[in-house]
Design a protein around this motif. Structure first.
Motif, PDB file in Angstrom:
ATOM      1  N   GLN A 154    -113.824 -26.067  23.699  1.00  0.00           N
ATOM      2  CA  GLN A 154    -114.095 -25.857  22.283  1.00  0.00           C
ATOM      3  C   GLN A 154    -113.138 -24.847  21.670  1.00  0.00           C
ATOM      4  O   GLN A 154    -112.693 -25.004  20.527  1.00  0.00           O
ATOM      5  CB  GLN A 154    -115.537 -25.385  22.083  1.00  0.00           C
ATOM      6  N   GLU A 155    -112.794 -23.813  22.418  1.00  0.00           N
ATOM      7  CA  GLU A 155    -111.885 -22.801  21.897  1.00  0.00           C
ATOM      8  C   GLU A 155    -110.496 -23.379  21.595  1.00  0.00           C
ATOM      9  O   GLU A 155    -109.789 -22.865  20.733  1.00  0.00           O
ATOM     10  CB  GLU A 155    -111.783 -21.635  22.880  1.00  0.00           C
ATOM     11  N   PHE A 156    -110.136 -24.439  22.310  1.00  0.00           N
ATOM     12  CA  PHE A 156    -108.871 -25.084  21.990  1.00  0.00           C
ATOM     13  C   PHE A 156    -108.920 -25.663  20.575  1.00  0.00           C
ATOM     14  O   PHE A 156    -107.974 -25.507  19.791  1.00  0.00           O
ATOM     15  CB  PHE A 156    -108.545 -26.197  22.982  1.00  0.00           C
ATOM     16  N   TYR A 157    -110.016 -26.327  20.245  1.00  0.00           N
ATOM     17  CA  TYR A 157    -110.118 -26.920  18.911  1.00  0.00           C
ATOM     18  C   TYR A 157    -110.211 -25.849  17.826  1.00  0.00           C
ATOM     19  O   TYR A 157    -109.731 -26.060  16.701  1.00  0.00           O
ATOM     20  CB  TYR A 157    -111.313 -27.876  18.859  1.00  0.00           C
ATOM     21  N   ASP A 158    -110.787 -24.714  18.152  1.00  0.00           N
ATOM     22  CA  ASP A 158    -110.787 -23.606  17.187  1.00  0.00           C
ATOM     23  C   ASP A 158    -109.359 -23.206  16.845  1.00  0.00           C
ATOM     24  O   ASP A 158    -109.027 -22.968  15.667  1.00  0.00           O
ATOM     25  CB  ASP A 158    -111.544 -22.402  17.763  1.00  0.00           C
ATOM     26  N   GLU A 159    -108.515 -23.125  17.872  1.00  0.00           N
ATOM     27  CA  GLU A 159    -107.106 -22.767  17.663  1.00  0.00           C
ATOM     28  C   GLU A 159    -106.352 -23.885  16.944  1.00  0.00           C
ATOM     29  O   GLU A 159    -105.509 -23.627  16.076  1.00  0.00           O
ATOM     30  CB  GLU A 159    -106.437 -22.460  19.008  1.00  0.00           C
ATOM     31  N   TYR A 160    -106.663 -25.122  17.308  1.00  0.00           N
ATOM     32  CA  TYR A 160    -106.002 -26.281  16.706  1.00  0.00           C
ATOM     33  C   TYR A 160    -106.304 -26.377  15.209  1.00  0.00           C
ATOM     34  O   TYR A 160    -105.384 -26.473  14.381  1.00  0.00           O
ATOM     35  CB  TYR A 160    -106.467 -27.530  17.448  1.00  0.00           C
ATOM     36  N   PHE A 161    -107.562 -26.306  14.839  1.00  0.00           N
ATOM     37  CA  PHE A 161    -107.931 -26.441  13.431  1.00  0.00           C
ATOM     38  C   PHE A 161    -107.520 -25.217  12.608  1.00  0.00           C
ATOM     39  O   PHE A 161    -107.399 -25.301  11.389  1.00  0.00           O
ATOM     40  CB  PHE A 161    -109.425 -26.697  13.294  1.00  0.00           C
ATOM     41  N   ALA A 162    -107.276 -24.100  13.290  1.00  0.00           N
ATOM     42  CA  ALA A 162    -106.785 -22.902  12.590  1.00  0.00           C
ATOM     43  C   ALA A 162    -105.272 -22.918  12.424  1.00  0.00           C
ATOM     44  O   ALA A 162    -104.707 -22.007  11.817  1.00  0.00           O
ATOM     45  CB  ALA A 162    -107.216 -21.648  13.343  1.00  0.00           C
ATOM     46  N   GLY A 163    -104.618 -23.927  12.990  1.00  0.00           N
ATOM     47  CA  GLY A 163    -103.175 -24.047  12.833  1.00  0.00           C
ATOM     48  C   GLY A 163    -102.366 -23.203  13.789  1.00  0.00           C
ATOM     49  O   GLY A 163    -101.162 -23.011  13.588  1.00  0.00           O
ATOM     50  N   ARG A 164    -103.013 -22.707  14.859  1.00  0.00           N
ATOM     51  CA  ARG A 164    -102.290 -21.836  15.790  1.00  0.00           C
ATOM     52  C   ARG A 164    -101.736 -22.575  17.003  1.00  0.00           C
ATOM     53  O   ARG A 164    -100.973 -22.004  17.786  1.00  0.00           O
ATOM     54  CB  ARG A 164    -103.204 -20.686  16.229  1.00  0.00           C
ATOM     55  N   VAL A 165    -102.115 -23.833  17.191  1.00  0.00           N
ATOM     56  CA  VAL A 165    -101.570 -24.632  18.286  1.00  0.00           C
ATOM     57  C   VAL A 165    -101.518 -26.094  17.838  1.00  0.00           C
ATOM     58  O   VAL A 165    -102.391 -26.554  17.101  1.00  0.00           O
ATOM     59  CB  VAL A 165    -102.418 -24.473  19.575  1.00  0.00           C
ATOM     60  N   GLU A 166    -100.467 -26.801  18.256  1.00  0.00           N
ATOM     61  CA  GLU A 166    -100.297 -28.205  17.907  1.00  0.00           C
ATOM     62  C   GLU A 166    -100.915 -29.086  18.988  1.00  0.00           C
ATOM     63  O   GLU A 166    -100.974 -28.699  20.159  1.00  0.00           O
ATOM     64  CB  GLU A 166     -98.812 -28.533  17.768  1.00  0.00           C
ATOM     65  N   LEU A 167    -101.360 -30.284  18.591  1.00  0.00           N
ATOM     66  CA  LEU A 167    -101.930 -31.231  19.542  1.00  0.00           C
ATOM     67  C   LEU A 167    -101.279 -32.588  19.381  1.00  0.00           C
ATOM     68  O   LEU A 167    -101.313 -33.195  18.312  1.00  0.00           O
ATOM     69  CB  LEU A 167    -103.442 -31.366  19.327  1.00  0.00           C
ATOM     70  N   GLU A 168    -100.665 -33.059  20.458  1.00  0.00           N
ATOM     71  CA  GLU A 168    -100.188 -34.440  20.552  1.00  0.00           C
ATOM     72  C   GLU A 168    -101.139 -35.154  21.497  1.00  0.00           C
ATOM     73  O   GLU A 168    -101.119 -34.916  22.711  1.00  0.00           O
ATOM     74  CB  GLU A 168     -98.755 -34.484  21.080  1.00  0.00           C
ATOM     75  N   LEU A 169    -102.009 -35.988  20.951  1.00  0.00           N
ATOM     76  CA  LEU A 169    -103.039 -36.665  21.739  1.00  0.00           C
ATOM     77  C   LEU A 169    -102.512 -38.009  22.226  1.00  0.00           C
ATOM     78  O   LEU A 169    -101.970 -38.791  21.426  1.00  0.00           O
ATOM     79  CB  LEU A 169    -104.296 -36.852  20.895  1.00  0.00           C
ATOM     80  N   ILE A 170    -102.668 -38.272  23.518  1.00  0.00           N
ATOM     81  CA  ILE A 170    -102.123 -39.489  24.132  1.00  0.00           C
ATOM     82  C   ILE A 170    -103.178 -40.106  25.042  1.00  0.00           C
ATOM     83  O   ILE A 170    -103.846 -39.388  25.792  1.00  0.00           O
ATOM     84  CB  ILE A 170    -100.868 -39.165  24.972  1.00  0.00           C
ATOM     85  N   PRO A 171    -103.367 -41.427  25.010  1.00  0.00           N
ATOM     86  CA  PRO A 171    -104.277 -42.062  25.970  1.00  0.00           C
ATOM     87  C   PRO A 171    -103.905 -41.677  27.400  1.00  0.00           C
ATOM     88  O   PRO A 171    -102.721 -41.543  27.734  1.00  0.00           O
ATOM     89  CB  PRO A 171    -104.077 -43.564  25.713  1.00  0.00           C
TER      90      PRO A 171
END
Length: 253
Positions: A82-99
Protein backbone atom coordinates in the motif's frame (compact mmCIF):
# COMPACT_ATOMS: atom_id res chain seq x y z
CA UNK A 1 40.50 -19.96 -13.75
CA UNK A 2 38.61 -16.68 -13.51
CA UNK A 3 37.48 -16.29 -9.90
CA UNK A 4 34.34 -14.13 -9.71
CA UNK A 5 33.82 -14.44 -5.95
CA UNK A 6 34.15 -11.22 -3.97
CA UNK A 7 34.25 -11.07 -0.18
CA UNK A 8 32.94 -7.53 0.22
CA UNK A 9 29.39 -6.95 -1.04
CA UNK A 10 29.68 -3.18 -0.61
CA UNK A 11 32.69 -2.92 -2.93
CA UNK A 12 30.77 -4.89 -5.57
CA UNK A 13 27.53 -2.89 -5.37
CA UNK A 14 29.42 0.41 -5.27
CA UNK A 15 29.79 0.00 -9.06
CA UNK A 16 26.05 0.80 -9.34
CA UNK A 17 25.61 4.56 -9.80
CA UNK A 18 22.58 6.49 -8.65
CA UNK A 19 20.08 6.65 -11.51
CA UNK A 20 20.84 3.11 -12.74
CA UNK A 21 18.28 0.56 -13.88
CA UNK A 22 18.36 -2.78 -12.03
CA UNK A 23 16.56 -6.02 -12.92
CA UNK A 24 15.88 -7.81 -9.62
CA UNK A 25 15.13 -11.51 -9.30
CA UNK A 26 12.67 -12.95 -6.82
CA UNK A 27 8.95 -13.28 -6.26
CA UNK A 28 8.08 -11.42 -3.08
CA UNK A 29 10.73 -12.58 -0.63
CA UNK A 30 11.36 -15.89 -2.41
CA UNK A 31 14.73 -15.75 -4.14
CA UNK A 32 15.16 -12.03 -3.47
CA UNK A 33 18.79 -10.77 -3.31
CA UNK A 34 18.44 -8.83 -0.05
CA UNK A 35 22.18 -8.50 0.65
CA UNK A 36 22.65 -6.75 -2.70
CA UNK A 37 19.56 -4.58 -2.23
CA UNK A 38 20.55 -3.63 1.31
CA UNK A 39 23.99 -2.63 0.02
CA UNK A 40 22.33 -0.06 -2.24
CA UNK A 41 20.86 1.53 0.87
CA UNK A 42 24.10 1.39 2.82
CA UNK A 43 25.88 3.09 -0.09
CA UNK A 44 23.12 5.74 -0.40
CA UNK A 45 22.25 4.96 -4.03
CA UNK A 46 19.19 6.89 -5.24
CA UNK A 47 17.00 7.70 -8.25
CA UNK A 48 16.90 4.01 -9.17
CA UNK A 49 14.75 2.30 -11.79
CA UNK A 50 13.93 -1.19 -10.51
CA UNK A 51 12.52 -3.89 -12.79
CA UNK A 52 10.99 -6.54 -10.55
CA UNK A 53 7.93 -8.77 -10.42
CA UNK A 54 6.60 -7.11 -7.25
CA UNK A 55 7.90 -4.90 -4.46
CA UNK A 56 7.07 -7.32 -1.63
CA UNK A 57 4.74 -6.86 1.33
CA UNK A 58 6.97 -5.00 3.81
CA UNK A 59 9.94 -2.67 4.07
CA UNK A 60 12.61 -5.25 3.24
CA UNK A 61 14.30 -5.77 -0.10
CA UNK A 62 12.76 -3.50 -2.73
CA UNK A 63 10.35 -2.29 -0.04
CA UNK A 64 13.30 -0.83 1.85
CA UNK A 65 14.40 1.08 -1.25
CA UNK A 66 10.87 2.46 -1.48
CA UNK A 67 10.67 3.33 2.22
CA UNK A 68 13.96 5.25 2.04
CA UNK A 69 12.93 7.19 -1.06
CA UNK A 70 15.52 5.65 -3.38
CA UNK A 71 13.22 4.70 -6.27
CA UNK A 72 12.47 6.81 -9.32
CA UNK A 73 10.59 4.18 -11.33
CA UNK A 74 9.26 0.68 -10.77
CA UNK A 75 8.59 -1.64 -13.70
CA UNK A 76 6.52 -4.49 -12.24
CA UNK A 77 3.52 -6.77 -12.72
CA UNK A 78 1.77 -6.43 -9.38
CA UNK A 79 3.12 -4.14 -6.64
CA UNK A 80 0.86 -4.92 -3.65
CA UNK A 81 2.45 -2.77 -0.94
CA UNK A 82 0.00 0.00 0.00
CA UNK A 83 2.83 2.41 0.77
CA UNK A 84 4.01 2.02 -2.80
CA UNK A 85 0.69 3.35 -4.08
CA UNK A 86 0.86 6.22 -1.61
CA UNK A 87 4.17 7.22 -3.20
CA UNK A 88 2.86 6.59 -6.72
CA UNK A 89 -0.28 8.72 -6.38
CA UNK A 90 1.77 11.45 -4.68
CA UNK A 91 3.98 11.66 -7.75
CA UNK A 92 7.15 10.52 -5.99
CA UNK A 93 7.64 7.27 -7.94
CA UNK A 94 6.72 6.18 -11.47
CA UNK A 95 4.96 2.91 -12.30
CA UNK A 96 5.25 0.97 -15.54
CA UNK A 97 2.75 -1.87 -15.11
CA UNK A 98 3.32 -4.99 -17.22
CA UNK A 99 1.50 -8.35 -17.34
CA UNK A 100 3.55 -10.93 -15.45
CA UNK A 101 4.26 -13.24 -18.38
CA UNK A 102 5.14 -10.28 -20.58
CA UNK A 103 7.58 -9.00 -17.95
CA UNK A 104 9.30 -12.37 -17.78
CA UNK A 105 9.56 -12.55 -21.57
CA UNK A 106 10.79 -8.96 -21.90
CA UNK A 107 13.62 -9.76 -19.48
CA UNK A 108 14.46 -13.03 -21.24
CA UNK A 109 14.30 -11.39 -24.66
CA UNK A 110 16.61 -8.59 -23.58
CA UNK A 111 19.14 -11.11 -22.33
CA UNK A 112 18.85 -13.16 -25.51
CA UNK A 113 19.41 -10.16 -27.78
CA UNK A 114 15.81 -10.07 -29.07
CA UNK A 115 14.81 -6.40 -29.43
CA UNK A 116 11.02 -6.87 -29.44
CA UNK A 117 8.18 -9.38 -29.82
CA UNK A 118 4.41 -9.42 -30.28
CA UNK A 119 2.05 -10.74 -27.60
CA UNK A 120 -1.76 -10.67 -27.18
CA UNK A 121 -1.39 -9.87 -23.47
CA UNK A 122 -2.45 -6.29 -22.74
CA UNK A 123 -4.00 -5.71 -26.17
CA UNK A 124 -7.05 -3.46 -26.04
CA UNK A 125 -6.28 -2.26 -22.50
CA UNK A 126 -4.94 0.94 -20.97
CA UNK A 127 -1.55 -0.77 -20.66
CA UNK A 128 -1.13 -0.51 -24.42
CA UNK A 129 -3.36 2.34 -25.62
CA UNK A 130 -1.45 5.18 -23.93
CA UNK A 131 -3.98 5.89 -21.17
CA UNK A 132 -2.18 4.33 -18.19
CA UNK A 133 -0.59 6.86 -15.83
CA UNK A 134 3.18 6.54 -15.59
CA UNK A 135 3.58 9.49 -13.24
CA UNK A 136 1.25 11.65 -11.18
CA UNK A 137 1.82 15.31 -10.36
CA UNK A 138 2.11 16.38 -6.70
CA UNK A 139 -1.39 17.88 -6.91
CA UNK A 140 -2.85 14.50 -7.92
CA UNK A 141 -3.21 15.27 -11.63
CA UNK A 142 -1.68 13.14 -14.35
CA UNK A 143 1.83 14.28 -15.24
CA UNK A 144 2.72 11.63 -17.82
CA UNK A 145 1.18 8.57 -19.48
CA UNK A 146 2.92 5.39 -20.57
CA UNK A 147 3.41 5.77 -24.35
CA UNK A 148 0.97 3.92 -26.58
CA UNK A 149 2.39 0.71 -28.06
CA UNK A 150 2.33 -0.52 -31.61
CA UNK A 151 -0.31 -3.18 -32.29
CA UNK A 152 -0.77 -5.63 -35.12
CA UNK A 153 -3.49 -8.06 -36.15
CA UNK A 154 -1.99 -11.56 -36.27
CA UNK A 155 -4.20 -14.54 -37.16
CA UNK A 156 -7.22 -12.37 -36.55
CA UNK A 157 -6.16 -11.37 -33.03
CA UNK A 158 -4.71 -8.07 -31.85
CA UNK A 159 -1.14 -8.23 -30.55
CA UNK A 160 1.03 -5.67 -28.78
CA UNK A 161 4.68 -4.99 -29.61
CA UNK A 162 6.74 -5.29 -26.42
CA UNK A 163 10.43 -4.41 -26.25
CA UNK A 164 13.07 -6.59 -24.63
CA UNK A 165 14.48 -5.19 -21.38
CA UNK A 166 18.21 -4.64 -21.04
CA UNK A 167 18.97 -3.26 -17.58
CA UNK A 168 22.18 -1.60 -16.48
CA UNK A 169 22.51 -4.23 -13.74
CA UNK A 170 20.99 -7.57 -12.78
CA UNK A 171 20.66 -8.63 -9.12
CA UNK A 172 19.94 -12.32 -8.47
CA UNK A 173 20.01 -14.76 -5.58
CA UNK A 174 20.94 -18.42 -6.01
CA UNK A 175 21.02 -21.43 -3.70
CA UNK A 176 24.43 -22.48 -5.01
CA UNK A 177 27.05 -20.77 -7.11
CA UNK A 178 30.61 -21.55 -8.04
CA UNK A 179 33.60 -19.25 -8.45
CA UNK A 180 33.01 -19.08 -12.21
CA UNK A 181 29.55 -17.63 -11.64
CA UNK A 182 27.50 -20.68 -12.59
CA UNK A 183 24.28 -20.63 -10.57
CA UNK A 184 21.66 -23.08 -9.37
CA UNK A 185 18.36 -21.83 -7.93
CA UNK A 186 16.27 -23.85 -5.51
CA UNK A 187 12.57 -24.61 -5.99
CA UNK A 188 10.36 -21.52 -6.33
CA UNK A 189 13.34 -19.15 -5.94
CA UNK A 190 14.08 -19.95 -9.59
CA UNK A 191 11.15 -17.66 -10.58
CA UNK A 192 12.45 -14.40 -12.13
CA UNK A 193 16.10 -14.90 -11.23
CA UNK A 194 17.44 -16.43 -14.47
CA UNK A 195 15.73 -13.78 -16.62
CA UNK A 196 16.85 -10.91 -14.38
CA UNK A 197 20.41 -12.20 -14.52
CA UNK A 198 20.33 -12.48 -18.31
CA UNK A 199 18.94 -8.99 -18.83
CA UNK A 200 21.62 -7.11 -16.89
CA UNK A 201 24.56 -5.64 -18.77
CA UNK A 202 26.42 -6.34 -15.52
CA UNK A 203 25.03 -8.98 -13.16
CA UNK A 204 25.79 -9.60 -9.49
CA UNK A 205 24.82 -12.89 -7.87
CA UNK A 206 24.19 -13.44 -4.18
CA UNK A 207 24.57 -17.12 -3.25
CA UNK A 208 23.69 -19.09 -0.14
CA UNK A 209 26.43 -21.67 -0.77
CA UNK A 210 29.71 -21.12 -2.58
CA UNK A 211 31.07 -24.30 -4.17
CA UNK A 212 34.10 -25.26 -6.22
CA UNK A 213 34.00 -24.83 -9.98
CA UNK A 214 33.68 -28.56 -10.71
CA UNK A 215 31.00 -29.33 -8.13
CA UNK A 216 27.92 -28.17 -10.06
CA UNK A 217 26.93 -30.69 -12.72
CA UNK A 218 26.27 -28.96 -16.06
CA UNK A 219 22.65 -30.15 -15.94
CA UNK A 220 22.27 -28.43 -12.54
CA UNK A 221 23.23 -24.97 -13.83
CA UNK A 222 20.20 -22.71 -14.29
CA UNK A 223 22.16 -19.56 -15.18
CA UNK A 224 25.60 -19.97 -16.79
CA UNK A 225 28.51 -17.97 -15.48
CA UNK A 226 28.83 -16.11 -18.79
CA UNK A 227 25.92 -13.94 -17.59
CA UNK A 228 27.41 -13.30 -14.13
CA UNK A 229 30.15 -10.78 -13.35
CA UNK A 230 30.58 -11.03 -9.56
CA UNK A 231 29.47 -13.47 -6.86
CA UNK A 232 28.98 -12.63 -3.18
CA UNK A 233 27.79 -14.68 -0.25
CA UNK A 234 24.31 -13.89 0.98
CA UNK A 235 25.71 -12.79 4.35
CA UNK A 236 28.21 -10.48 2.63
CA UNK A 237 31.02 -12.21 4.55
CA UNK A 238 33.82 -14.48 3.40
CA UNK A 239 32.59 -18.10 3.34
CA UNK A 240 34.20 -21.42 3.84
CA UNK A 241 33.99 -23.47 0.65
CA UNK A 242 31.35 -26.17 0.98
CA UNK A 243 32.90 -29.55 1.65
CA UNK A 244 32.05 -31.74 -1.38
CA UNK A 245 32.33 -34.81 0.84
CA UNK A 246 29.50 -33.49 3.00
CA UNK A 247 27.18 -32.91 0.05
CA UNK A 248 24.48 -35.52 -0.65
CA UNK A 249 25.31 -37.94 -3.41
CA UNK A 250 23.63 -37.00 -6.69
CA UNK A 251 21.26 -39.67 -7.88
CA UNK A 252 21.62 -40.85 -11.42
CA UNK A 253 18.84 -39.64 -13.68
Amino acid sequence: MIDKFREDVLSVVDAVPSGASIAVGGFGSSGRPDALLDALCELDKRDLHVIVNNVGHDFTGVGRLLHEGRLRRVTASFPILQEFYDEYFAGRVELELIPQGTLAERLRAGGAGIPAFFTPSGAGTMLSDGSFTLRYAPDGGVAEHVPAKETRLINGREHVLEEGIVADFGFVKAHKGDRKGNLRFRLSARNFNPMAGMSGRTTFAEVEHLVEADELHPDDVHLPGVFVDDVVLSTGKAPAIDDPAAAPTRKAS
